[in-house]
Design a protein around this motif. Sequence first.
Motif, PDB file in Angstrom:
ATOM      1  N   ASN A  53     -11.930  -4.105   5.843  1.00  0.00           N
ATOM      2  CA  ASN A  53     -11.807  -3.052   6.839  1.00  0.00           C
ATOM      3  C   ASN A  53     -10.508  -2.280   6.634  1.00  0.00           C
ATOM      4  O   ASN A  53      -9.465  -2.856   6.327  1.00  0.00           O
ATOM      5  N   ILE A  54     -10.584  -0.956   6.811  1.00  0.00           N
ATOM      6  CA  ILE A  54      -9.435  -0.082   6.597  1.00  0.00           C
ATOM      7  C   ILE A  54      -9.249   0.801   7.819  1.00  0.00           C
ATOM      8  O   ILE A  54     -10.214   1.395   8.307  1.00  0.00           O
ATOM      9  N   PHE A  55      -8.030   0.904   8.309  1.00  0.00           N
ATOM     10  CA  PHE A  55      -7.693   1.823   9.399  1.00  0.00           C
ATOM     11  C   PHE A  55      -6.355   2.460   9.068  1.00  0.00           C
ATOM     12  O   PHE A  55      -5.307   1.816   9.159  1.00  0.00           O
ATOM     13  N   LYS A  56      -6.385   3.727   8.673  1.00  0.00           N
ATOM     14  CA  LYS A  56      -5.174   4.444   8.310  1.00  0.00           C
ATOM     15  C   LYS A  56      -5.092   5.735   9.125  1.00  0.00           C
ATOM     16  O   LYS A  56      -6.033   6.526   9.130  1.00  0.00           O
ATOM     17  N   ILE A  57      -3.957   5.947   9.793  1.00  0.00           N
ATOM     18  CA  ILE A  57      -3.747   7.181  10.540  1.00  0.00           C
ATOM     19  C   ILE A  57      -2.393   7.764  10.168  1.00  0.00           C
ATOM     20  O   ILE A  57      -1.509   7.063   9.660  1.00  0.00           O
ATOM     21  N   ASN A  58      -2.259   9.076  10.404  1.00  0.00           N
ATOM     22  CA  ASN A  58      -0.998   9.775  10.125  1.00  0.00           C
ATOM     23  C   ASN A  58      -0.530   9.569   8.690  1.00  0.00           C
ATOM     24  O   ASN A  58       0.639   9.300   8.430  1.00  0.00           O
ATOM     25  N   ILE A  59      -1.477   9.671   7.755  1.00  0.00           N
ATOM     26  CA  ILE A  59      -1.122   9.548   6.343  1.00  0.00           C
ATOM     27  C   ILE A  59      -1.054  10.948   5.726  1.00  0.00           C
ATOM     28  O   ILE A  59      -1.573  11.919   6.281  1.00  0.00           O
ATOM     29  N   THR A  60      -0.407  11.065   4.596  1.00  0.00           N
ATOM     30  CA  THR A  60      -0.255  12.361   3.951  1.00  0.00           C
ATOM     31  C   THR A  60      -1.604  12.854   3.446  1.00  0.00           C
ATOM     32  O   THR A  60      -2.520  12.049   3.186  1.00  0.00           O
ATOM     33  N   PRO A  61      -1.771  14.179   3.291  1.00  0.00           N
ATOM     34  CA  PRO A  61      -3.029  14.691   2.726  1.00  0.00           C
ATOM     35  C   PRO A  61      -3.353  14.077   1.371  1.00  0.00           C
ATOM     36  O   PRO A  61      -4.524  13.790   1.083  1.00  0.00           O
ATOM     37  N   GLU A  62      -2.325  13.863   0.542  1.00  0.00           N
ATOM     38  CA  GLU A  62      -2.556  13.295  -0.784  1.00  0.00           C
ATOM     39  C   GLU A  62      -3.115  11.873  -0.698  1.00  0.00           C
ATOM     40  O   GLU A  62      -4.056  11.514  -1.415  1.00  0.00           O
ATOM     41  N   GLU A  63      -2.543  11.072   0.193  1.00  0.00           N
ATOM     42  CA  GLU A  63      -3.040   9.707   0.346  1.00  0.00           C
ATOM     43  C   GLU A  63      -4.444   9.711   0.942  1.00  0.00           C
ATOM     44  O   GLU A  63      -5.311   8.932   0.518  1.00  0.00           O
ATOM     45  N   ALA A  64      -4.675  10.596   1.906  1.00  0.00           N
ATOM     46  CA  ALA A  64      -6.013  10.687   2.505  1.00  0.00           C
ATOM     47  C   ALA A  64      -7.044  11.090   1.457  1.00  0.00           C
ATOM     48  O   ALA A  64      -8.165  10.568   1.434  1.00  0.00           O
ATOM     49  N   GLN A  65      -6.670  12.013   0.562  1.00  0.00           N
ATOM     50  CA  GLN A  65      -7.599  12.450  -0.473  1.00  0.00           C
ATOM     51  C   GLN A  65      -7.945  11.321  -1.429  1.00  0.00           C
ATOM     52  O   GLN A  65      -9.060  11.256  -1.943  1.00  0.00           O
ATOM     53  N   GLN A  66      -7.002  10.403  -1.657  1.00  0.00           N
ATOM     54  CA  GLN A  66      -7.298   9.243  -2.494  1.00  0.00           C
ATOM     55  C   GLN A  66      -8.373   8.371  -1.845  1.00  0.00           C
ATOM     56  O   GLN A  66      -9.297   7.898  -2.513  1.00  0.00           O
ATOM     57  N   PHE A  67      -8.259   8.183  -0.541  1.00  0.00           N
ATOM     58  CA  PHE A  67      -9.287   7.418   0.170  1.00  0.00           C
ATOM     59  C   PHE A  67     -10.630   8.140   0.125  1.00  0.00           C
ATOM     60  O   PHE A  67     -11.678   7.515  -0.089  1.00  0.00           O
ATOM     61  N   LEU A  68     -10.619   9.457   0.350  1.00  0.00           N
ATOM     62  CA  LEU A  68     -11.862  10.229   0.333  1.00  0.00           C
ATOM     63  C   LEU A  68     -12.521  10.149  -1.033  1.00  0.00           C
ATOM     64  O   LEU A  68     -13.737   9.929  -1.133  1.00  0.00           O
ATOM     65  N   ASN A  69     -11.744  10.322  -2.087  1.00  0.00           N
ATOM     66  CA  ASN A  69     -12.300  10.263  -3.435  1.00  0.00           C
ATOM     67  C   ASN A  69     -12.831   8.877  -3.758  1.00  0.00           C
ATOM     68  O   ASN A  69     -13.868   8.733  -4.403  1.00  0.00           O
ATOM     69  N   SER A  70     -12.137   7.836  -3.312  1.00  0.00           N
ATOM     70  CA  SER A  70     -12.598   6.475  -3.569  1.00  0.00           C
ATOM     71  C   SER A  70     -13.906   6.198  -2.851  1.00  0.00           C
ATOM     72  O   SER A  70     -14.811   5.550  -3.395  1.00  0.00           O
ATOM     73  N   ALA A  71     -14.033   6.699  -1.628  1.00  0.00           N
ATOM     74  CA  ALA A  71     -15.277   6.512  -0.879  1.00  0.00           C
ATOM     75  C   ALA A  71     -16.423   7.231  -1.561  1.00  0.00           C
ATOM     76  O   ALA A  71     -17.555   6.737  -1.610  1.00  0.00           O
TER      77      ALA A  71
END
Length: 260
Positions: free
Chosen positions: A19-37
């Motif tokens: 399970n993953i819960f990440k908030i208030n992260i940088t756009p670059e880090e968020a994009q890494q999660f989006l791409n991985s998903a």
Amino acid sequence: MKCFILAALLLATLASGENIFKINITPEEAQQFLNSAQLRGIGDIEYAPKTGENPLPEARNEKGQFVYMGRVIEHPEDYVEEHYDAHQYHGQDGLGQFAYGYRDWNQGKNEKRDETGKVTGSYKYVQPHGRDFVASYYADKTGFHVEDNRPAHLKLPATKTPAVLKAEEEHFKLWGELAAAAGHNPDPYAAEYQQEGRYQPTEPEYQPYVHEEPPYVPGPEETGEPKGFFYAFDYNVPLLRNKEERAELERLRAINNKDE
């Protein structure tokens, strides 16, 4: 190199089902999660795996009736409680990109929006006759486009049956006779209908639709650097199943899988 290592770690985390819960992260880090998903594929939809089943737990109301989650069950022996490992994820980068999806025991969906504003997605569900309905779509400046797995003959535009054509002919014939008898011309384009102050129908000029995505403008309450988020988690879904209906659906699905 740092981004590659982060992407590898994120992909391993997603693959492990953590399970993953990440908030208030940088756009670059968020994009890494989006791409991985999205590496699992926008059209790669799996139903939630079944983890077990059991007889309905004993519970009765004040009248002594057997109840399950507030529903009165007259013959609990005809039912089972199944359990499924459902999943959902959702993330945004704070700059307009997003990805989300879910899977349940008989349905699932994935969707993403890229940096150009193009939205791509797919969804799947089990139909009552046991066949999977699968659709893939995208939306961009040219509009919304969708393809699905229905047989070709079901995708043809609706046509009028002989009965409908006959009814239309009789209707307009009667309408013309009544209008003529009343001294009126049934043709709305006739000269007497084109008087000043009356609506004059005109053929509209065809204009192809081109959607222009407005640029993102932060609201007054949005201050500071843009932030993103991402979450992904599994959860148990209990499901009441009638044994006879379940057997029939499984029979239909076996026939459809054999035909495909």
